[in-house]
Write an enzyme that holds these catalytic residues in place. Structure first.
Site, mmCIF file in Angstrom:
data_model
loop_
_atom_site.group_PDB
_atom_site.id
_atom_site.type_symbol
_atom_site.label_atom_id
_atom_site.label_comp_id
_atom_site.label_asym_id
_atom_site.label_seq_id
_atom_site.Cartn_x
_atom_site.Cartn_y
_atom_site.Cartn_z
ATOM 1 N N ASP A 16 1.269 -1.467 0.314
ATOM 2 C CA ASP A 16 -0.031 0.549 0.012
ATOM 3 C C ASP A 16 0.621 1.717 0.173
ATOM 4 O OD1 ASP A 16 -1.992 1.835 -0.290
ATOM 5 O OD2 ASP A 16 -2.663 1.237 2.603
ATOM 6 N N ASP A 112 -2.699 2.825 -6.180
ATOM 7 C CA ASP A 112 -1.508 3.004 -5.296
ATOM 8 C C ASP A 112 -1.432 0.918 -4.153
ATOM 9 O OD1 ASP A 112 -4.308 3.089 -3.856
ATOM 10 O OD2 ASP A 112 -3.696 4.360 -2.376
ATOM 11 N N GLU A 113 -2.096 -0.355 -4.589
ATOM 12 C CA GLU A 113 -2.309 -1.105 -3.715
ATOM 13 C C GLU A 113 -2.562 -2.226 -4.298
ATOM 14 O OE1 GLU A 113 -4.882 -1.489 -0.569
ATOM 15 O OE2 GLU A 113 -6.356 0.001 -1.418
#
Length: 366
Positions: A16, A112-113
Site C-alpha cells: 500500500d 496505489d495498492e
C-alpha cells in the site's frame, strides 16, 4: 475448534503506497515537501472532495472522501492541489513492473495498492519478508516514494498488517500469531464491517474479534446474514481467497463533477461529449467493447440516478457512447434540475443472451 491450517501456507504480501497522490505531488514539487497538502477539489465555491492528504495534513484530521471545505476548516494552512491522474497512472505502471520482477500473481486493488502471492517467487528468495523489503527499496530507489507492506498467509491479515506501521512500514503476522491478532482487532477493522454494522455489533457488546469469537456461526448468521459465516471464519484467521491476477473487468467508465451546476440540456450535452471521448479512449486502450451503456446523473441535492441501455452487439465508439448517453438523459425530467455530476460507463463485456437483444432501460435511485 477451527484454526489456521498447519501446512501449505501461502505467502501473501499487501503493498500500500503511503499517501500516494500527495507523495507524488511532494516529490515533484520541492516547495510542497513537509507541508500539509490536500489533493482533490478546491474548497472555493461549492467545493470538492479530498482524494488524499499528506501525513502533515492528516495530523489535523483531514481524510480522503472528506469535503474540501471541511478539510480547510480542520487545517486552514493546507495547500490544495488538483490531482494529476495521468501522472499517478504512469507511476502505478512502474510500481506494477517492480512487482512483476518477483511474481506474476498480482491482484491490483487500485492505483496505489495490490496483493502479491510470493509463495513461489521468481527469484527464488523464499522469504516473503525479504521480497517485501526488496520491493519497498526498489520503489524508493526508482521512484523516490515510500510504501508500506503487510505479510501473512492470507489476504485479509496481510491487508490489515500493511496499515499497522504506516508510513514506510513492514509488518509480518505469522500463522501462530494470527488468532491472537484477530482477537484484539476492533470490529470496525474487519473487512465488510461498515459504520452501521459496527454500531449494531457494539450494541450487542461485540467490540473486538474476541467478542465475535464467542458467538457460534449460526448466531452470527442470524444477526448478520451470510456475512456472519465470513466473520466466523475470518476471526479465526481463515481466508482462502486466492490472489486473482486476471480479475475480470466488470465495467469501465468516467465521470466529472462540475465547478458550477449545469441547468440546460445543451450544457450537459457538451460535457457528455467530453466524457464519452474519455471512455472510448480507455476502452480502446484495453481492447474492450460492451453491450450496456450506463448514464449516471447526480443532482445538486446529491440525489443520484442511473439509466442504462443494452445492445445486441458490443459497442465502444465515442459516437454511440455520446448519442446513447444523451438519449438516456433526455428521457429524464430536466425541468428545473441542477446537475453537479455526469458519468458514462460501459459494461456487459461477456456474451449477451438472445432474450436481451432489445434495448432495455432501468432507473435506479440511491
Amino acid at each position: 475448534m477451527m484454526s489456521v491450517p498447519a501446512t501449505n501456507h501461502r505467502k501473501i504480501i499487501h503493498i500500500d503506497m503511503d499517501a500516494f497522490y500527495a507523495s507524488v505531488e511532494q516529490r515533484d514539487d520541492p516547495e510542497l515537501r513537509g507541508k500539509p497538502i490536500v489533493v482533490g477539489g478546491l474548497p472555493e465555491g461549492r467545493g470538492g472532495v479530498v482524494a488524499t492528504a499528506s501525513y502533515e495534513a492528516r495530523k489535523f484530521g483531514v481524510r480522503s472522501a472528506m469535503p474540501s471545505k471541511k478539510a480547510q476548516q480542520l487545517c486552514p494552512q493546507a495547500i490544495f492541489v488538483r490531482p494529476r491522474f495521468a501522472v499517478y497512472k504512469d507511476v502505478s505502471r512502474h510500481i506494477r513492473e517492480i512487482f512483476s520482477r518477483y511474481t506474476d500473481l498480482i491482484e491490483p486493488l487500485s492505483l496505489d495498492e495490490a496483493f502479491l502471492d510470493v509463495t513461489e517467487d521468481k527469484l527464488g528468495i523464499g522469504s516473503a519478508i525479504e521480497v517485501a523489503t526488496q520491493i519497498k527499496q526498489a520503489i524508493f530507489d526508482e521512484l523516490q516514494l515510500t510504501a508500506s507492506a503487510g505479510v501473512s498467509v492470507n489476504k485479509f491479515v496481510a491487508k490489515i498488517a500493511s496499515d499497522i506501521n504506516k508510513p514506510n512500514g513492514l509488518k509480518f503476522i505469522g500463522p501462530s500469531s494470527i488468532e491472537a491478532f484477530m482477537e484484539q482487532l476492533p470490529v470496525e477493522k474487519f473487512f465488510g464491517v461498515g459504520k452501521v454494522t459496527a454500531q449494531k455489533m457494539k450494541s450487542m457488546s461485540l467490540h473486538t474479534g474476541a467478542d465475535l469469537k464467542r458467538l457460534e456461526e449460526d448466531e452470527l448468521v442470524k444477526h448478520f446474514g451470510k456475512s456472519g459465516r465470513f466473520y466466523y471464519r475470518i476471526v479465526r484467521g481463515i481466508d482462502e481467497r486466492p490472489v486473482q491476477p486476471h480479475r475480470e473487468t466488470k465495467s469501465m467508465g468516467a465521470e466529472d463533477t462540475f465547478a458550477h451546476d449545469l441547468t440546460t440540456f445543451d450544457e450537459m450535452s457538451v460535457e457528455l461529449d467530453k466524457i464519452a471521448q474519455t471512455v472510448a479512449t480507455r476502452l480502446e486502450r484495453y481492447a474492450l467493447k460492451g453491450r450496456t451503456i450506463t448514464l449516471k446523473v447526480k443532482y445538486s441535492n446529491f440525489k443520484q440516478i442511473t439509466r442504462n441501455q443494452s445492445f445486441s452487439a458490443p459497442v465502444g465508439g465515442v459516437g454511440i457512447l455520446a448519442q446513447t448517453a444523451k438519449q438516456l438523459l433526455s428521457a429524464t425530467n430536466l425541468d428545473e434540475v441542477r446537475v453537479r455530476l455526469l458519468g458514462i460507463s460501459v459494461s456487459n463485456f461477456g456474451e449477451l443472451s438472445p432474450k436481451n437483444n432489445g434495448p432495455t432501460e432501468q432507473l435506479k435511485l440511491f
